[in-house]
Design an enzyme around this catalytic site. Structure first.
Site, short mmCIF file in Angstrom:
data_model
loop_
_atom_site.label_atom_id
_atom_site.label_comp_id
_atom_site.label_asym_id
_atom_site.label_seq_id
_atom_site.Cartn_x
_atom_site.Cartn_y
_atom_site.Cartn_z
N LYS A 54 -25.28 -171.70 7.83
CA LYS A 54 -26.09 -172.05 9.01
C LYS A 54 -26.03 -170.92 10.04
O LYS A 54 -27.06 -170.54 10.61
CB LYS A 54 -25.59 -173.36 9.63
CG LYS A 54 -25.92 -174.59 8.78
CD LYS A 54 -25.21 -175.86 9.29
CE LYS A 54 -25.51 -177.03 8.37
NZ LYS A 54 -24.84 -178.28 8.79
N GLN A 98 -20.01 -180.40 12.04
CA GLN A 98 -20.17 -180.54 10.59
C GLN A 98 -19.47 -181.81 10.10
O GLN A 98 -18.31 -182.05 10.43
CB GLN A 98 -19.59 -179.30 9.89
CG GLN A 98 -19.83 -179.24 8.40
CD GLN A 98 -21.29 -179.06 8.02
OE1 GLN A 98 -22.06 -178.43 8.73
NE2 GLN A 98 -21.69 -179.63 6.90
N ASP A 121 -29.05 -181.91 14.95
CA ASP A 121 -28.95 -182.68 13.71
C ASP A 121 -29.89 -183.89 13.73
O ASP A 121 -30.20 -184.44 12.68
CB ASP A 121 -27.52 -183.22 13.54
CG ASP A 121 -26.64 -182.33 12.67
OD1 ASP A 121 -27.18 -181.64 11.78
OD2 ASP A 121 -25.42 -182.33 12.89
N1 GUN Z 1 -22.84 -182.76 6.43
C1 GUN Z 1 -23.71 -182.92 5.42
N2 GUN Z 1 -24.96 -182.80 5.87
C2 GUN Z 1 -24.88 -182.54 7.20
C3 GUN Z 1 -25.84 -182.28 8.22
O1 GUN Z 1 -27.05 -182.29 8.02
N3 GUN Z 1 -25.33 -182.05 9.45
C4 GUN Z 1 -24.01 -182.05 9.73
N4 GUN Z 1 -23.62 -181.83 10.97
N5 GUN Z 1 -23.09 -182.28 8.79
C5 GUN Z 1 -23.53 -182.51 7.54
#
Ligand code: GUN
Length: 291
Positions: A54, A98, A121
């Site tokens: 990311k 995350q 998110d």
């Molecule tokens: N863990 C798995 N998918 C995601 C996501 O889209 N965002 C976040 N913050 N954690 C995740």
């Protein structure tokens, strides 16, 4: 006839190029680039990989990205203090924690603590509420990315029967809402659904988001259907989706591969959400991921 394989990397590259362009324009207008902060608690290797991916993508789009890695024993109060600090920091347009987080932390409290304007998110209650109401707001990245893939592939959504297997807050539920908003007829299936194979066989659009490797077999698929595989399962044999890909490719009309299907779109959408967050915070009004 073999399925058309939907190239998620190419689709994501297209959205990322659009975001990079928008980012450069934002920077020219405001003298600063949009800022994204990724928070990770503990050193789970998968989270580490996602977070690094990311941050790299944000940098490549011309954004300012920052990663914060906190110790696994971080308390809720400590995490809250960091979130509050970032909420108040004007150089930060978006942040995410995350998931999953260690047991002593609450995903609910986190989603409530991040300011909705910085919730890239799309997990904050207010943003999920906006999605239910059909108001503009940050959309959860994975389901928004799936809509982008369906559109790019030319799959007809209006009037189609869409079956979403999985009812998670991150994928299944928002996926159902996005498909409904585009006039699909949506069925949400889950572990208690009766005769799941038969239900799946009635789907024109089948979205698999259950987290069970290759659970959906070729004979569960209606010939010509669009099959979207959201699963990323690490098995002894390697990375596998929720769909038995080789079997599905013989029956489906369209199929997303694992890896290289939905995964790249999730990151691209996170960048789109970050740019949109920066624009909204600057009093502008644009939806990067929309047509
Ligand atoms: N863990 C798995 N998918 C995601 C996501 O889209 N965002 C976040 N913050 N954690 C995740």
């Amino acid at each position: 006839m073999a399925a058309t394989i939907i190239d998620g990397k190419a689709a994501a590259a297209e959205l990322r190029a659009r975001v990079a362009e928008g980012t450069a324009e934002f920077r020219a207008r405001h003298g600063r680039a949009p800022g994204l902060v990724g928070i990770q608690v503990g050193d789970d290797p998968a989270s580490e990989l996602y977070q690094a991916g990311k941050a790299k993508a944000a940098d490549e789009a011309g954004m300012i990205s920052r990663r914060v890695v906190l110790p696994a024993e971080t308390t809720q109060a400590e995490l809250d203090a960091l979130i509050d600090e970032l909420n108040a920091d004007d150089t930060v347009d978006g942040m995410l924690v995350q998931l999953p987080v260690p047991d002593q932390l609450s995903e609910v409290l986190i989603a409530n603590r991040i300011h909705p304007d910085k919730d890239v998110d799309g997990f904050a209650p207010i943003n999920l509420g906006r999605l239910v109401r059909g108001e503009p707001g940050a959309l959860p990245c994975t389901p928004a990315g799936v809509m982008w893939l369906l559109d790019r592939a030319g799959v007809e959504i209006e009037g189609a029967h869409a079956v979403v297997v999985g009812r998670s807050l991150i994928v299944g539920k928002p996926m159902a809402l996005l498909l409904t908003a585009r006039s699909a007829t949506v069925t949400v299936a889950h572990s208690r659904t009766r005769d799941l194979p038969a239900l799946c066989r009635s789907a024109d659009i089948l979205v698999a988001a259950v987290g069970r490797p290759e659970m959906i077999r070729g004979d569960w698929i209606k010939p010509g259907a669009a099959v979207i595989d959201v699963g990323i399962n690490r098995t002894d044999a390697g990375l596998r989706g929720d769909v038995a890909g080789d079997e599905a490719a013989e029956v489906a009309g369209w199929l997303t591969p694992v890896p290289g299907g939905v995964g790249p779109m999730t990151i691209a959408y996170l960048l789109a959400n970050t740019l949109d967050a920066a624009r909204r915070r600057a009093g502008e009004d644009t939806e990067t991921g929309d047509e």
